[in-house]
Design a protein around this motif. Sequence first.
Motif, PDB file in Angstrom:
ATOM      1  N   PRO A 217     -15.594 -41.533  25.447  1.00  0.00           N
ATOM      2  CA  PRO A 217     -14.556 -41.132  26.515  1.00  0.00           C
ATOM      3  C   PRO A 217     -13.577 -42.121  26.721  1.00  0.00           C
ATOM      4  O   PRO A 217     -12.448 -41.709  27.360  1.00  0.00           O
ATOM      5  CB  PRO A 217     -15.426 -41.031  27.679  1.00  0.00           C
ATOM      6  CG  PRO A 217     -16.787 -41.570  27.190  1.00  0.00           C
ATOM      7  CD  PRO A 217     -16.854 -41.837  25.894  1.00  0.00           C
ATOM      8  N   ASN A 218     -13.606 -43.295  26.238  1.00  0.00           N
ATOM      9  CA  ASN A 218     -12.360 -44.360  26.685  1.00  0.00           C
ATOM     10  C   ASN A 218     -11.382 -44.477  25.563  1.00  0.00           C
ATOM     11  O   ASN A 218     -10.369 -45.408  25.375  1.00  0.00           O
ATOM     12  CB  ASN A 218     -12.787 -45.888  26.842  1.00  0.00           C
ATOM     13  CG  ASN A 218     -13.946 -45.779  28.121  1.00  0.00           C
ATOM     14  OD1 ASN A 218     -13.450 -45.070  28.993  1.00  0.00           O
ATOM     15  ND2 ASN A 218     -14.954 -46.522  28.066  1.00  0.00           N
ATOM     16  N   LEU A 219     -11.526 -43.638  24.274  1.00  0.00           N
ATOM     17  CA  LEU A 219     -10.829 -43.798  23.233  1.00  0.00           C
ATOM     18  C   LEU A 219      -9.138 -43.677  23.575  1.00  0.00           C
ATOM     19  O   LEU A 219      -9.074 -42.845  24.331  1.00  0.00           O
ATOM     20  CB  LEU A 219     -11.153 -42.485  22.418  1.00  0.00           C
ATOM     21  CG  LEU A 219     -10.859 -42.721  21.098  1.00  0.00           C
ATOM     22  CD1 LEU A 219     -11.739 -43.776  20.327  1.00  0.00           C
ATOM     23  CD2 LEU A 219     -11.124 -41.284  20.079  1.00  0.00           C
ATOM     24  N   LYS A 220      -8.485 -44.735  23.101  1.00  0.00           N
ATOM     25  CA  LYS A 220      -7.281 -44.690  23.316  1.00  0.00           C
ATOM     26  C   LYS A 220      -6.223 -43.978  22.137  1.00  0.00           C
ATOM     27  O   LYS A 220      -4.891 -43.733  22.303  1.00  0.00           O
ATOM     28  CB  LYS A 220      -6.512 -45.890  23.702  1.00  0.00           C
ATOM     29  CG  LYS A 220      -6.924 -46.121  25.162  1.00  0.00           C
ATOM     30  CD  LYS A 220      -6.508 -47.579  25.681  1.00  0.00           C
ATOM     31  CE  LYS A 220      -4.851 -47.680  26.184  1.00  0.00           C
ATOM     32  NZ  LYS A 220      -4.354 -48.955  26.427  1.00  0.00           N
ATOM     33  N   ALA A 221      -7.017 -43.989  21.004  1.00  0.00           N
ATOM     34  CA  ALA A 221      -5.997 -43.481  19.821  1.00  0.00           C
ATOM     35  C   ALA A 221      -6.954 -43.111  18.726  1.00  0.00           C
ATOM     36  O   ALA A 221      -8.091 -43.772  18.528  1.00  0.00           O
ATOM     37  CB  ALA A 221      -5.095 -44.630  19.281  1.00  0.00           C
ATOM     38  N   ILE A 222      -6.356 -42.134  17.827  1.00  0.00           N
ATOM     39  CA  ILE A 222      -6.819 -41.700  16.452  1.00  0.00           C
ATOM     40  C   ILE A 222      -6.107 -41.985  15.394  1.00  0.00           C
ATOM     41  O   ILE A 222      -4.802 -41.463  15.359  1.00  0.00           O
ATOM     42  CB  ILE A 222      -7.666 -40.436  16.660  1.00  0.00           C
ATOM     43  CG1 ILE A 222      -8.502 -39.996  17.656  1.00  0.00           C
ATOM     44  CG2 ILE A 222      -7.849 -39.612  15.275  1.00  0.00           C
ATOM     45  CD1 ILE A 222      -9.063 -38.568  17.737  1.00  0.00           C
ATOM     46  N   VAL A 223      -6.310 -42.710  14.531  1.00  0.00           N
ATOM     47  CA  VAL A 223      -5.462 -43.043  13.366  1.00  0.00           C
ATOM     48  C   VAL A 223      -6.073 -42.331  12.114  1.00  0.00           C
ATOM     49  O   VAL A 223      -7.327 -42.489  11.600  1.00  0.00           O
ATOM     50  CB  VAL A 223      -5.678 -44.519  12.978  1.00  0.00           C
ATOM     51  CG1 VAL A 223      -4.816 -44.751  11.575  1.00  0.00           C
ATOM     52  CG2 VAL A 223      -4.990 -45.478  13.964  1.00  0.00           C
ATOM     53  N   ALA A 224      -5.472 -41.327  11.732  1.00  0.00           N
ATOM     54  CA  ALA A 224      -5.847 -40.482  10.685  1.00  0.00           C
ATOM     55  C   ALA A 224      -5.081 -40.598   9.427  1.00  0.00           C
ATOM     56  O   ALA A 224      -3.750 -40.230   9.383  1.00  0.00           O
ATOM     57  CB  ALA A 224      -5.790 -39.022  10.960  1.00  0.00           C
ATOM     58  N   PRO A 225      -5.470 -41.490   8.256  1.00  0.00           N
ATOM     59  CA  PRO A 225      -4.600 -41.847   7.366  1.00  0.00           C
ATOM     60  C   PRO A 225      -4.649 -40.723   6.355  1.00  0.00           C
ATOM     61  O   PRO A 225      -4.795 -40.951   4.876  1.00  0.00           O
ATOM     62  CB  PRO A 225      -5.198 -43.265   6.704  1.00  0.00           C
ATOM     63  CG  PRO A 225      -6.762 -43.096   6.989  1.00  0.00           C
ATOM     64  CD  PRO A 225      -6.683 -42.193   8.492  1.00  0.00           C
ATOM     65  N   THR A 226      -4.567 -39.625   6.567  1.00  0.00           N
ATOM     66  CA  THR A 226      -4.515 -38.265   5.840  1.00  0.00           C
ATOM     67  C   THR A 226      -3.822 -37.379   6.569  1.00  0.00           C
ATOM     68  O   THR A 226      -4.193 -37.055   7.598  1.00  0.00           O
ATOM     69  CB  THR A 226      -6.092 -37.760   5.375  1.00  0.00           C
ATOM     70  OG1 THR A 226      -6.101 -36.174   5.497  1.00  0.00           O
ATOM     71  CG2 THR A 226      -7.098 -38.207   6.548  1.00  0.00           C
ATOM     72  N   THR A 227      -3.037 -36.594   5.515  1.00  0.00           N
ATOM     73  CA  THR A 227      -2.219 -35.503   6.159  1.00  0.00           C
ATOM     74  C   THR A 227      -2.934 -34.307   6.855  1.00  0.00           C
ATOM     75  O   THR A 227      -2.436 -33.525   7.680  1.00  0.00           O
ATOM     76  CB  THR A 227      -1.086 -35.133   5.203  1.00  0.00           C
ATOM     77  OG1 THR A 227      -1.790 -34.542   4.152  1.00  0.00           O
ATOM     78  CG2 THR A 227      -0.274 -36.226   4.581  1.00  0.00           C
ATOM     79  N   VAL A 228      -3.973 -34.011   6.234  1.00  0.00           N
ATOM     80  CA  VAL A 228      -4.851 -32.916   6.790  1.00  0.00           C
ATOM     81  C   VAL A 228      -5.498 -33.398   8.011  1.00  0.00           C
ATOM     82  O   VAL A 228      -5.467 -32.774   9.088  1.00  0.00           O
ATOM     83  CB  VAL A 228      -5.802 -32.685   5.467  1.00  0.00           C
ATOM     84  CG1 VAL A 228      -6.946 -31.701   6.130  1.00  0.00           C
ATOM     85  CG2 VAL A 228      -5.538 -32.541   4.220  1.00  0.00           C
ATOM     86  N   THR A 253       2.770 -35.271   7.149  1.00  0.00           N
ATOM     87  CA  THR A 253       4.131 -34.790   6.334  1.00  0.00           C
ATOM     88  C   THR A 253       4.932 -34.423   7.794  1.00  0.00           C
ATOM     89  O   THR A 253       4.501 -33.826   8.772  1.00  0.00           O
ATOM     90  CB  THR A 253       4.085 -33.512   5.510  1.00  0.00           C
ATOM     91  OG1 THR A 253       3.602 -32.437   6.397  1.00  0.00           O
ATOM     92  CG2 THR A 253       3.018 -33.734   4.395  1.00  0.00           C
ATOM     93  N   PRO A 254       6.527 -34.517   7.575  1.00  0.00           N
ATOM     94  CA  PRO A 254       7.167 -34.252   8.907  1.00  0.00           C
ATOM     95  C   PRO A 254       7.072 -32.838   9.151  1.00  0.00           C
ATOM     96  O   PRO A 254       6.968 -32.442  10.605  1.00  0.00           O
ATOM     97  CB  PRO A 254       8.765 -34.741   8.438  1.00  0.00           C
ATOM     98  CG  PRO A 254       8.390 -35.811   7.367  1.00  0.00           C
ATOM     99  CD  PRO A 254       6.939 -35.413   6.653  1.00  0.00           C
ATOM    100  N   ASN A 255       7.116 -32.115   8.176  1.00  0.00           N
ATOM    101  CA  ASN A 255       6.878 -30.593   8.515  1.00  0.00           C
ATOM    102  C   ASN A 255       5.546 -30.380   9.292  1.00  0.00           C
ATOM    103  O   ASN A 255       5.823 -29.236  10.230  1.00  0.00           O
ATOM    104  CB  ASN A 255       7.248 -29.649   7.268  1.00  0.00           C
ATOM    105  CG  ASN A 255       8.518 -29.644   6.738  1.00  0.00           C
ATOM    106  OD1 ASN A 255       9.717 -30.418   7.398  1.00  0.00           O
ATOM    107  ND2 ASN A 255       9.010 -29.194   5.614  1.00  0.00           N
ATOM    108  N   GLN A 256       4.718 -30.671   8.853  1.00  0.00           N
ATOM    109  CA  GLN A 256       3.396 -30.350   9.572  1.00  0.00           C
ATOM    110  C   GLN A 256       3.274 -31.016  10.952  1.00  0.00           C
ATOM    111  O   GLN A 256       2.607 -30.523  11.819  1.00  0.00           O
ATOM    112  CB  GLN A 256       2.121 -30.635   8.721  1.00  0.00           C
ATOM    113  CG  GLN A 256       1.747 -29.912   7.457  1.00  0.00           C
ATOM    114  CD  GLN A 256       0.525 -30.271   7.018  1.00  0.00           C
ATOM    115  OE1 GLN A 256       0.418 -31.408   6.099  1.00  0.00           O
ATOM    116  NE2 GLN A 256      -0.368 -29.661   7.224  1.00  0.00           N
ATOM    117  N   MET A 257       3.979 -32.213  11.000  1.00  0.00           N
ATOM    118  CA  MET A 257       3.854 -32.951  12.362  1.00  0.00           C
ATOM    119  C   MET A 257       5.050 -32.606  13.363  1.00  0.00           C
ATOM    120  O   MET A 257       4.922 -33.099  14.725  1.00  0.00           O
ATOM    121  CB  MET A 257       3.592 -34.356  12.001  1.00  0.00           C
ATOM    122  CG  MET A 257       2.488 -34.765  11.181  1.00  0.00           C
ATOM    123  SD  MET A 257       1.103 -34.250  11.774  1.00  0.00           S
ATOM    124  CE  MET A 257       0.835 -35.246  13.294  1.00  0.00           C
TER     125      MET A 257
END
Length: 335
Positions: A217-228, A253-257
Motif C-alpha cells: 500500500p505504500n508503493l511509490k513507483a513501479i519500474v517495468a523494464p519491458t514495453t509490454v 515505446t513512445p506510441n504505446q505510452m
Amino acid sequence: MFKPLRHTGAAALCVALLAISCAAPAAGLKNGLKIAFVPKQINNPYEVIADDGGLAAIKEFGGVGKVVGPSDAGASSQVQYINTLITQRQDAIVIAANDANAVVPYLKKAMSQGIKVVTFDSDTAPEGRQLFVNQANAEGIGRGQIQLVSKLMGGEGEFAVLSATPNATNQNTWIKWMQEELKKPEYSKIKLVKIAYGNDDDQKSFVETQGLLQAYPNLKAIVAPTTVGIAAAARYISSSSSKGKVAVTGLGTPNQMRAFVKNGTVKAFQLWDPNELGYLAGYAAAALASGTINGKEGESFDAGKLGKRTIGPQGEIILGPPTTFDASNIDKFNF
Ligand code: RAM
C-alpha cells in the motif's frame, strides 16, 4: 549519370526475376541471402517494430527475409521454429532469445550446418551465437532506470519491478544492474520490495500490477523494464485511485505510452529505436553470412544508414544509448 542507370538496370533485372528483392547491396554482401528473424513472441509490438527494421535492411541489400516465432515468450517456445529454419537451410537466424540456455543446442546445430546465428535484444549464453546485437549498454540501462525512478520518487520510498519472464536474459541483466546501482549511498532511502513477472503478457502484467498495489500500500513507483509491462501497468494505474500517487516508469515505446504521458500517469520513461535494432541485426547477419566478418572483436562492417559498426568484446555490437521520453519530447517520436 552512371549510378541511376545502374539502378534502373538492377530494377529491370529484379522485375524479370520476380522473386528477388531489388536493392543496391552494401559492399561485399552476397545477393539473395535468406535471413530469418525469430522474435521473443510474434505479437509483441516492440518485437514487431524490431523485426520490421530487420526486414527493411534485408530489402536494402537484396536478401530474402522472413519473421517466424511463437505467440508466447516461454523458455522453449522458439525451438520448433529454429528446427524448421535449419531444415529450410537459411543463411542466417537472428533471434531474440527467450532463455539463455534452452535454445542453445538447436542454435549450435544450426551453426554446425553453416547457418550464421545472431542474437539481438535478448542474448543466449555465448556459445549459442556468433554475435549479439544489443540495444544499449546493459549496465547503462539498469543504472539509468534507477536514476530515473529515484528522481520520480523524490529519492525515497518503496518501489517494485514489473519484469517480463523470469528467464529473460535482457531483463535479468538490467535488473542485476539496477540492484548494483541501488547499493550507492544516495539510494539508501529507496527500497526495492518485489520483482514481479508479467511474462510479457498484457493481461498477466495488468493483474500483476493490481497485485503489487494491493500487497504494498505504500508503493511509490513501479519500474517495468519491458514495453509490454509498462503499458499494462500504466493502463491499470491510469484508471485507478493510485494515479498521481504511484509513478510508472521503465522501458516503453513512445506510441504505446503517449496517452499515459498526456493524461499524467507517466512522467518519464526510456527506450531506443527498436526498428534500428532490427536493422543493425539484419546487416550484422548479412555481413557474417557473406564472410566479410567472422564475429571477432574489432572487426567492422557496413550497417547501411547506421554507418560503420564495430564488434566489441564477447561478440557484442551496441546500437546506442537510450532516450528518455517525457511530455516535452514524446511527440517527436513515432514508433
Ligand atoms: C519487451 C521485450 C523486449 C525488451 C523490451 C524493452 O518488449 O521484453 O525483449 O527489449 O520490452
